[in-house]
Scaffold this active site. Structure first.
Site, short mmCIF file in Angstrom:
data_model
loop_
_atom_site.label_atom_id
_atom_site.label_comp_id
_atom_site.label_asym_id
_atom_site.label_seq_id
_atom_site.Cartn_x
_atom_site.Cartn_y
_atom_site.Cartn_z
N ILE A 198 3.66 -4.87 -14.25
CA ILE A 198 2.22 -4.62 -14.13
C ILE A 198 2.01 -3.15 -13.76
O ILE A 198 2.71 -2.61 -12.91
CB ILE A 198 1.59 -5.53 -13.06
CG1 ILE A 198 1.93 -7.00 -13.35
CG2 ILE A 198 0.09 -5.30 -12.98
CD1 ILE A 198 1.42 -7.53 -14.68
N GLY A 220 -1.58 -7.50 2.10
CA GLY A 220 -1.08 -6.43 1.24
C GLY A 220 -2.15 -5.95 0.29
O GLY A 220 -1.88 -5.66 -0.88
N ALA A 222 15.95 -12.08 -4.48
CA ALA A 222 16.20 -13.20 -3.57
C ALA A 222 14.93 -13.59 -2.83
O ALA A 222 14.63 -14.77 -2.64
CB ALA A 222 17.30 -12.83 -2.57
N TYR A 246 15.16 -8.03 -3.37
CA TYR A 246 13.81 -8.35 -3.83
C TYR A 246 13.82 -9.65 -4.62
O TYR A 246 12.98 -10.55 -4.41
CB TYR A 246 13.27 -7.21 -4.68
CG TYR A 246 11.93 -7.48 -5.31
CD1 TYR A 246 10.75 -7.35 -4.59
CD2 TYR A 246 11.83 -7.86 -6.65
CE1 TYR A 246 9.52 -7.59 -5.18
CE2 TYR A 246 10.62 -8.10 -7.25
CZ TYR A 246 9.46 -7.96 -6.50
OH TYR A 246 8.24 -8.22 -7.10
#
Length: 255
Positions: free
Chosen positions: A187, A14, A156, A154
């Site tokens: 962020i 990613g 979980a 998300y």
């Protein structure tokens, strides 16, 4: 002073944008050779061009076991070893629980959790053979500590990463391999900026430091976990959030 990581080899998944790109850049600054992994080869190549020598691009859907094995093989073919895995691939689409589809839930779990499992599994044989490895996951405060409407899938997935981490760390502890997680708060990334200025201002107001975190804050934490000095730390999550989880209520920030 920290020992040099010059010449070490890392895979960052990613890595085409946001936190992943920041980790790849920070690793490269520390002298680490980086395999920049993204679903899009063109996106990965753009990051390697920004980093320069020592970085190379690889395209993989890391929710696929075949792709993860190919990714690990590519790192070894190009660099001869794998020392570090930054398992960062993740998505956070918003969907209210009442309307969320099975397909939406499964996509988040596959991208965020299955990819963590598969990328970790793919690099382990090489790390075990070398007797050394650092695996750093990008989790979140959302799920393990906090919640936010629209992100139940998300949350979980991020809590699941930590559950996976603890048992996986036990299984490889005597192989010289550590597994830890960085848990970012809010962020400043492309994803956060895409949620609008009002959301960003609201989030910054909930942080005791009064500002959003920067990608480099997370990258520095990942670099610490990748260091030789962090060798006696495993199975741990490090919250990097400017103190966001600390206030008991909004009144605590007003005192």
């Amino acid at each position: 002073m920290f020992e040099s990581l010059q010449g070490r080899v890392a895979i960052v998944t990613g890595a085409s944008r946001g936190i992943g790109r920041g980790i790849a850049r920070r690793f490269a600054e520390a002298g680490i050779q980086v395999l920049v992994v993204s679903r899009s080869l063109a996106d990965a190549e753009r990051v390697t061009q920004q980093i320069g020598a020592g970085a190379s691009a690889f395209a993989a859907d890391v929710s696929s076991a075949v792709a993860c094995r190919a990714m690990a093989e590519a790192a070894v073919e190009r660099y001869g070893r794998i020392d570090i895995l930054a398992a960062n691939a993740g998505i956070f689409p918003s969907a209210a629980l009442a309307e969320m589809t099975v397909e939406q839930f499964d996509e988040v779990m596959a991208t965020n959790v299955r990819s963590t499992f598969l990328s970790t599994q793919a690099v382990l044989p090489y790390m075990k053979a070398a007797g050394f490895g650092r695996i750093v996951m990008t989790s979140s405060i959302t799920g393990p500590v906090t919640g936010f409407p629209g992100w139940s899938h998300y949350g979980a997935s991020k809590a699941a990463q930590l559950g996976f981490m603890r048992t996986a760390a036990l299984e490889v502890a005597r192989d010289g391999i550590t597994i830890n997680a960085v848990m970012p708060g809010n962020i400043r990334t492309e994803g956060l900026e895409g949620m609008g200025e009002a959301y960003q201002a609201q989030m910054a107001a909930s942080i005791p430091t009064g500002v959003l975190g920067e990608v480099r804050d997370i990258a520095n934490a990942a670099l610490f976990f990748a260091s030789l000095e962090a060798g006696f730390i495993t199975g741990q999550g490090l919250i990097v959030d400017g103190g966001q989880v600390l206030p008991e209520s909004a009144a605590a920030l007003e005192s």
